[in-house]
Design an enzyme around this catalytic site. Structure first.
Site, PDB file in Angstrom:
ATOM      1  CB  SER A  87      -1.099   0.046   1.046  1.00 17.19           C
ATOM      2  OG  SER A  87      -0.748   0.155   2.273  1.00 17.19           O
ATOM      3  CG  ASP A 129       5.452   0.054   5.531  1.00 19.05           C
ATOM      4  OD1 ASP A 129       5.914  -0.125   6.576  1.00 19.05           O
ATOM      5  OD2 ASP A 129       4.708  -0.259   5.502  1.00 19.05           O
TER       6      ASP A 129
HETATM    7  O1  PMV Z   1       2.193  -3.196   9.469  1.00 19.12           O
HETATM    8  P1  PMV Z   1       3.725  -3.660   8.857  1.00 19.12           P
HETATM    9  O2  PMV Z   1       3.999  -4.972   8.272  1.00 19.12           O
HETATM   10  O3  PMV Z   1       4.883  -3.498   7.539  1.00 19.12           O
HETATM   11  O4  PMV Z   1       4.384  -3.865  10.627  1.00 19.12           O
HETATM   12  C1  PMV Z   1       4.580  -2.581  10.929  1.00 19.12           C
HETATM   13  C2  PMV Z   1       5.512  -2.271  11.744  1.00 19.12           C
HETATM   14  C3  PMV Z   1       4.907  -2.127  13.309  1.00 19.12           C
HETATM   15  O5  PMV Z   1       6.553  -1.845  14.095  1.00 19.12           O
HETATM   16  C4  PMV Z   1       4.414  -2.865  13.788  1.00 19.12           C
HETATM   17  C5  PMV Z   1       4.506  -0.659  13.271  1.00 19.12           C
HETATM   18  C6  PMV Z   1       4.445   0.110  13.078  1.00 19.12           C
HETATM   19  O6  PMV Z   1       3.256   0.956  12.807  1.00 19.12           O
HETATM   20  O7  PMV Z   1       5.579   0.669  13.219  1.00 19.12           O
END
Ligand code: PMV
Length: 307
Positions: A87, A129
């Site tokens: 996403s 991300d």
């Molecule tokens: O949503 P993902 O699978 O990329 O993982 C998020 C990473 C966490 O540390 C669990 C949550 C966060 O918002 O940092």
């Protein structure tokens, strides 16, 4: 106009980062591309843009303030729901394509807008991300700004300082369990444990130390040590309640042919990552254990305009 952006892989520090500990993430060579062209009405891949799978695209259009209708095409190599940042890659590529129409891409603006889009669509998010999809390469997230700061993102009482980190060329194998688990409840579960149990709070701090030690080990190419730290990180995350029997099965399958393996991302299902110099062998082992496997490498290229 078109733009592309990479998926991501969290190498160390997931969950602990929510408590302000450092986390290390790298862009990977699986990319999403988004094409936009003026058209008489809004269209996504020829169909309606109101379909749920275009909610990030739609929110990105609103965030970029695009008014004139467009035909949008989304192509993504990043598997959905596998913890690889699909996403975020689509959101960043959409913003890149829309901002590209206006001229040069401003990475800090795209990173901030993409974080807000994810936050709006998901209800909560950390900027790992979206910043990695924007900047490319490896990023170290910390609470305090240090050398190599790229940008800072704040929301409510939280602040994330995104730093450039440098990693050598490495092969990683992703093993997807095929079990989807929402990030929000897993984050809430860890918080609950940490609030009740001082040992859980110590584990979170240990993950923070592992992240910095793991980065140093990768940088000096001590892959044996980096792998050992990945194994330990997996044990700590499992003790914090975000493991799954299938994640254990995949890490056990991956380890004989790799330096180390751990869950990546939120856990509870989702994927593992293994650090290996025998990627095909590790991928086969993951497949034999019932997972879907992909070999990925760090990608230094963030959001880019396509010709
Ligand atoms: O949503 P993902 O699978 O990329 O993982 C998020 C990473 C966490 O540390 C669990 C949550 C966060 O918002 O940092």
């Amino acid at each position: 106009m078109a733009a592309s952006a990479p998926g991501k892989l969290i190498l160390f520090g997931e969950h602990a980062v929510v408590f302000g500990e450092p986390a290390l993430c790298t862009a990977i060579n699986l990319r999403a591309e988004v094409f936009v062209r003026p058209y008489k009405e809004w269209r996504a891949d020829g169909g309606s843009i109101d379909e749920p799978r275009y909610r990030y695209v739609k929110a990105a259009i609103a965030k970029a303030g695009a008014r004139d209708p467009m035909w949008i095409e989304v192509r993504s190599m990043v598997p959905i729901g596998s913890g690889l940042g699909s996403s975020a890659a689509v959101t960043v590529a959409t913003l890149g394509a829309l901002h590209g129409i206006a001229g040069a891409l401003d990475a800090p603006t795209i990173a901030r807008e993409a974080f807000e889009v994810e936050h709006e669509v998901q209800g909560r998010a950390s900027p790992i991300d979206t910043s990695t999809a924007t900047a490319g390469g490896a990023l170290l997230v910390r609470r305090e700004p240090r050398e190599d700061l790229l940008w800072t993102i704040e929301r409510d009482t939280r602040r994330w300082c995104l730093h450039r980190a440098r990693l050598p060329d490495l092969d990683f194998v992703i093993g997807n369990t095929g079990i989807s688990a929402a990030t929000g409840p897993l984050v809430a579960k860890v918080k609950d444990r940490v609030d009740r149990d001082p040992q859980a709070a110590d584990m979170v701090q240990e993950i923070g130390r592992i992240t910095l030690d793991g980065l140093a080990a990768l940088q000096r190419r001590d892959l044996v040590e980096a792998g050992r730290l990945m194994d330990r990180d997996h044990a700590l995350l499992t003790a914090l309640g975000v493991g799954h029997p299938m994640l254990d099965r995949l890490v056990v399958a991956a380890r004989p042919s790799s330096f180390g393996a751990k869950l990546t991302g939120a856990g509870g299902g989702g994927s593992i990552v293994a650090l290996t110099d025998r990627p095909e062998e590790t991928a086969d082992a993951v497949r034999s254990a019932g997972g879907k496997a992909f070999v990925v490498r760090p990608d230094s290229v963030g959001v880019t305009k396509q010709p």
